[in-house]
Design a protein around this motif. Structure first.
Motif, PDB file in Angstrom:
ATOM      1  N   LEU A 146       0.876  -1.164   0.000  1.00 48.93           N
ATOM      2  CA  LEU A 146       0.000   0.000   0.000  1.00 48.93           C
ATOM      3  C   LEU A 146       0.913   1.213   0.000  1.00 48.93           C
ATOM      4  CD1 LEU A 146      -2.576  -1.231   2.674  1.00 48.93           C
ATOM      5  CD2 LEU A 146      -2.882  -1.195   0.194  1.00 48.93           C
ATOM      6  N   LEU A 147       0.952   1.937  -1.118  1.00 48.21           N
ATOM      7  CA  LEU A 147       1.968   2.976  -1.283  1.00 48.21           C
ATOM      8  C   LEU A 147       1.425   4.168  -2.053  1.00 48.21           C
ATOM      9  CD1 LEU A 147       2.425   2.131  -4.362  1.00 48.21           C
ATOM     10  CD2 LEU A 147       4.343   0.772  -3.523  1.00 48.21           C
ATOM     11  N   ARG A 148       2.280   5.179  -2.149  1.00 45.86           N
ATOM     12  CA  ARG A 148       1.922   6.392  -2.885  1.00 45.86           C
ATOM     13  C   ARG A 148       2.559   6.368  -4.267  1.00 45.86           C
ATOM     14  NH1 ARG A 148      -2.256   8.435  -0.018  1.00 45.86           N
ATOM     15  NH2 ARG A 148      -1.769   8.364   2.212  1.00 45.86           N
ATOM     16  N   ARG A 149       1.792   6.739  -5.263  1.00 44.85           N
ATOM     17  CA  ARG A 149       2.320   6.953  -6.590  1.00 44.85           C
ATOM     18  C   ARG A 149       2.860   8.371  -6.709  1.00 44.85           C
ATOM     19  NH1 ARG A 149      -2.069   4.336 -10.773  1.00 44.85           N
ATOM     20  NH2 ARG A 149      -0.757   2.697 -11.638  1.00 44.85           N
ATOM     21  N   PRO A 150       3.804   8.612  -7.651  1.00 41.91           N
ATOM     22  CA  PRO A 150       4.360   7.681  -8.636  1.00 41.91           C
ATOM     23  C   PRO A 150       5.486   6.833  -8.067  1.00 41.91           C
ATOM     24  CG  PRO A 150       5.284   9.852  -8.971  1.00 41.91           C
ATOM     25  CD  PRO A 150       4.281   9.997  -7.857  1.00 41.91           C
ATOM     26  N   VAL A 151       5.602   5.611  -8.586  1.00 41.47           N
ATOM     27  CA  VAL A 151       6.695   4.711  -8.247  1.00 41.47           C
ATOM     28  C   VAL A 151       7.170   4.055  -9.538  1.00 41.47           C
ATOM     29  CG1 VAL A 151       5.877   4.226  -5.916  1.00 41.47           C
ATOM     30  CG2 VAL A 151       5.106   2.796  -7.809  1.00 41.47           C
ATOM     31  N   ASP A 152       8.330   3.422  -9.478  1.00 43.43           N
ATOM     32  CA  ASP A 152       8.817   2.647 -10.608  1.00 43.43           C
ATOM     33  C   ASP A 152       7.959   1.385 -10.705  1.00 43.43           C
ATOM     34  OD1 ASP A 152      10.126   1.246 -12.540  1.00 43.43           O
ATOM     35  OD2 ASP A 152      12.030   1.071 -11.493  1.00 43.43           O
ATOM     36  N   GLU A 153       7.130   1.304 -11.732  1.00 43.25           N
ATOM     37  CA  GLU A 153       6.160   0.221 -11.837  1.00 43.25           C
ATOM     38  C   GLU A 153       6.640  -0.956 -12.688  1.00 43.25           C
ATOM     39  OE1 GLU A 153       2.257   1.601 -12.821  1.00 43.25           O
ATOM     40  OE2 GLU A 153       2.351   3.305 -11.436  1.00 43.25           O
ATOM     41  N   SER A 154       7.896  -0.951 -13.118  1.00 41.20           N
ATOM     42  CA  SER A 154       8.393  -2.054 -13.932  1.00 41.20           C
ATOM     43  C   SER A 154       8.366  -3.352 -13.130  1.00 41.20           C
ATOM     44  CB  SER A 154       9.813  -1.766 -14.410  1.00 41.20           C
ATOM     45  OG  SER A 154      10.677  -1.540 -13.313  1.00 41.20           O
ATOM     46  N   GLY A 155       7.752  -4.365 -13.712  1.00 36.30           N
ATOM     47  CA  GLY A 155       7.649  -5.657 -13.045  1.00 36.30           C
ATOM     48  C   GLY A 155       6.569  -5.725 -11.988  1.00 36.30           C
ATOM     49  N   LEU A 156       5.786  -4.662 -11.860  1.00 37.63           N
ATOM     50  CA  LEU A 156       4.743  -4.616 -10.840  1.00 37.63           C
ATOM     51  C   LEU A 156       3.378  -4.445 -11.482  1.00 37.63           C
ATOM     52  CD1 LEU A 156       6.351  -2.247  -8.177  1.00 37.63           C
ATOM     53  CD2 LEU A 156       6.444  -4.747  -8.269  1.00 37.63           C
ATOM     54  N   ARG A 157       2.363  -4.838 -10.749  1.00 33.17           N
ATOM     55  CA  ARG A 157       0.975  -4.570 -11.115  1.00 33.17           C
ATOM     56  C   ARG A 157       0.467  -3.553 -10.096  1.00 33.17           C
ATOM     57  NH1 ARG A 157      -0.885  -9.734 -11.648  1.00 33.17           N
ATOM     58  NH2 ARG A 157      -1.067  -9.885  -9.393  1.00 33.17           N
ATOM     59  N   VAL A 158       0.144  -2.352 -10.571  1.00 34.54           N
ATOM     60  CA  VAL A 158      -0.225  -1.251  -9.673  1.00 34.54           C
ATOM     61  C   VAL A 158      -1.627  -0.765 -10.014  1.00 34.54           C
ATOM     62  CG1 VAL A 158       0.418   1.020  -8.778  1.00 34.54           C
ATOM     63  CG2 VAL A 158       2.203  -0.566  -9.547  1.00 34.54           C
ATOM     64  N   GLN A 159      -2.443  -0.617  -8.992  1.00 40.31           N
ATOM     65  CA  GLN A 159      -3.818  -0.162  -9.186  1.00 40.31           C
ATOM     66  C   GLN A 159      -4.145   0.917  -8.159  1.00 40.31           C
ATOM     67  OE1 GLN A 159      -6.765  -3.242  -9.250  1.00 40.31           O
ATOM     68  NE2 GLN A 159      -8.459  -1.848  -8.802  1.00 40.31           N
ATOM     69  N   ALA A 160      -4.707   2.002  -8.646  1.00 39.07           N
ATOM     70  CA  ALA A 160      -5.107   3.096  -7.757  1.00 39.07           C
ATOM     71  C   ALA A 160      -6.257   2.657  -6.865  1.00 39.07           C
ATOM     72  CB  ALA A 160      -5.503   4.319  -8.569  1.00 39.07           C
ATOM     73  N   LEU A 161      -6.200   3.079  -5.603  1.00 37.86           N
ATOM     74  CA  LEU A 161      -7.268   2.788  -4.644  1.00 37.86           C
ATOM     75  C   LEU A 161      -8.127   4.009  -4.358  1.00 37.86           C
ATOM     76  CD1 LEU A 161      -5.367   0.601  -2.013  1.00 37.86           C
ATOM     77  CD2 LEU A 161      -6.997  -0.180  -3.747  1.00 37.86           C
ATOM     78  N   ARG A 162      -7.492   5.145  -4.111  1.00 39.95           N
ATOM     79  CA  ARG A 162      -8.255   6.338  -3.778  1.00 39.95           C
ATOM     80  C   ARG A 162      -7.351   7.555  -3.891  1.00 39.95           C
ATOM     81  NH1 ARG A 162      -8.413   4.910   2.676  1.00 39.95           N
ATOM     82  NH2 ARG A 162      -6.348   5.713   3.199  1.00 39.95           N
ATOM     83  N   ALA A 163      -7.962   8.696  -4.124  1.00 41.89           N
ATOM     84  CA  ALA A 163      -7.268   9.978  -4.035  1.00 41.89           C
ATOM     85  C   ALA A 163      -7.587  10.582  -2.679  1.00 41.89           C
ATOM     86  CB  ALA A 163      -7.717  10.910  -5.153  1.00 41.89           C
TER      87      ALA A 163
END
Length: 313
Positions: A146-163
């Protein structure tokens, strides 16, 4: 020897009768008798004493019955465990979490996981900055971040949860604490307490960009790695801080929270390894998504005013 031989033997041993055992196994008696003889021939000993009326166990048969039951029970348990793992109701899950979500989303998430997936061993590593979580994901040290974007998303599956809106944490008694709402420009002359920099905190980079867009360079007096420490420093009068609204759940005597004007938001996202299809992880993601939807829609939510942002892969 096959497992069916053990099942046949146990049925005969428990029924003490070939006819009843055959009926229990839904098979004819002659093939059953033949299978038991094959088992005895393979073992090289007699397990049963046959009479015209009933069947008795030999001493060897008594001992073999104990082991046969244990083996069949173990096989059944192994099958059940494999089915539970495949269904995602058993296994292990390690969650990493940024500080602000530790005080809002993480507690109900862990409770819900314990309720819905009681066979899954859930472990938590809280107060992890986003880059540290990304590294831990790649290293296999955590399974869900559970983290804050932006991050290095290579090799990851990232989905926004909420603003989530940013608010201002100020010391009680501070002149700004008397205001109902603050502008970012009101903080230009203040000392700041921030999360660690040098690329370790997405939130610091966000706050720096917002201040510079407003026309000033924030005066950073203290950098910390944990949100609880940050709010404690504010309460001690060491500076002000911009924090996500969920941090207001962290009640620290001496610290006050005030809304910030304008559209100043940060995004909370969930990240997993792109190739991780572990069933317990997929079920945990379903639980998380349902929880976030319910939190946004429920009355009296601590996230009131924030909104889901949808899937941004």
């Amino acid at each position: 020897m096959e497992l069916r031989h053990l099942r046949y033997f146990v049925a005969v041993a428990e029924e003490r009768h070939f006819g009843r055992a055959a009926a229990r196994l839904h098979m004819a008696q002659p093939p059953l008798s033949q299978q038991i003889r094959q088992l005895e021939d393979e073992l090289g000993l007699r397990l049963l004493r046959r009479t015209t009326r009933r069947v008795e166990l030999t001493a060897a048969g008594e001992a073999y019955l104990v082991r046969a039951r244990e083996i069949l029970s173990a096989v059944s348990s192994a099958a059940g465990e494999a089915q539970r793992v495949a269904a995602g109701s058993q296994g292990r899950l390690v969650i990493g979490c940024v500080g602000s979500a530790t005080y809002s989303l993480l507690p109900p998430l862990v409770r819900k996981l314990h309720e819905d997936l009681p066979g899954v061993d859930v472990a938590v590593q809280g107060e992890m900055l986003a880059p540290a979580q990304v590294a831990a994901l790649h290293a296999g040290q955590i399974d869900l971040a559970l983290l804050r974007r932006p991050v290095d998303e290579s090799g990851l599956r990232v989905q926004a949860l909420r603003a989530e809106r940013l608010i201002v944490a100020v010391p009680d008694g501070h002149r700004l604490a008397a205001r109902k709402r603050l502008r970012l420009a009101d903080l230009a002359a203040e000392d700041f307490v921030m999360h660690a920099g040098a690329g370790r905190s997405v939130l610091q980079e966000t706050v720096l960009a917002l201040c510079r867009e407003t026309g000033f360079e924030p005066r950073i007096r203290h950098e910390v790695t944990e949100t609880s420490t940050l709010v404690t420093f504010v309460a001690a009068g060491l500076g002000v801080a911009l924090v996500p609204a969920s941090v207001a759940e962290l009640r620290v005597p001496g610290a006050a929270y005030r809304p910030l004007t304008g559209k100043t938001e940060v995004e909370l996202a969930v990240a997993t390894r792109a190739d991780d299809e572990a069933p317990q992880l997929l079920r945990a993601l379903d639980v998380l998504s349902a929880l976030v939807r319910r939190t946004h829609r429920g009355p009296g939510s601590p996230e009131s005013g924030s909104r889901p942002t949808g899937d941004r892969q």
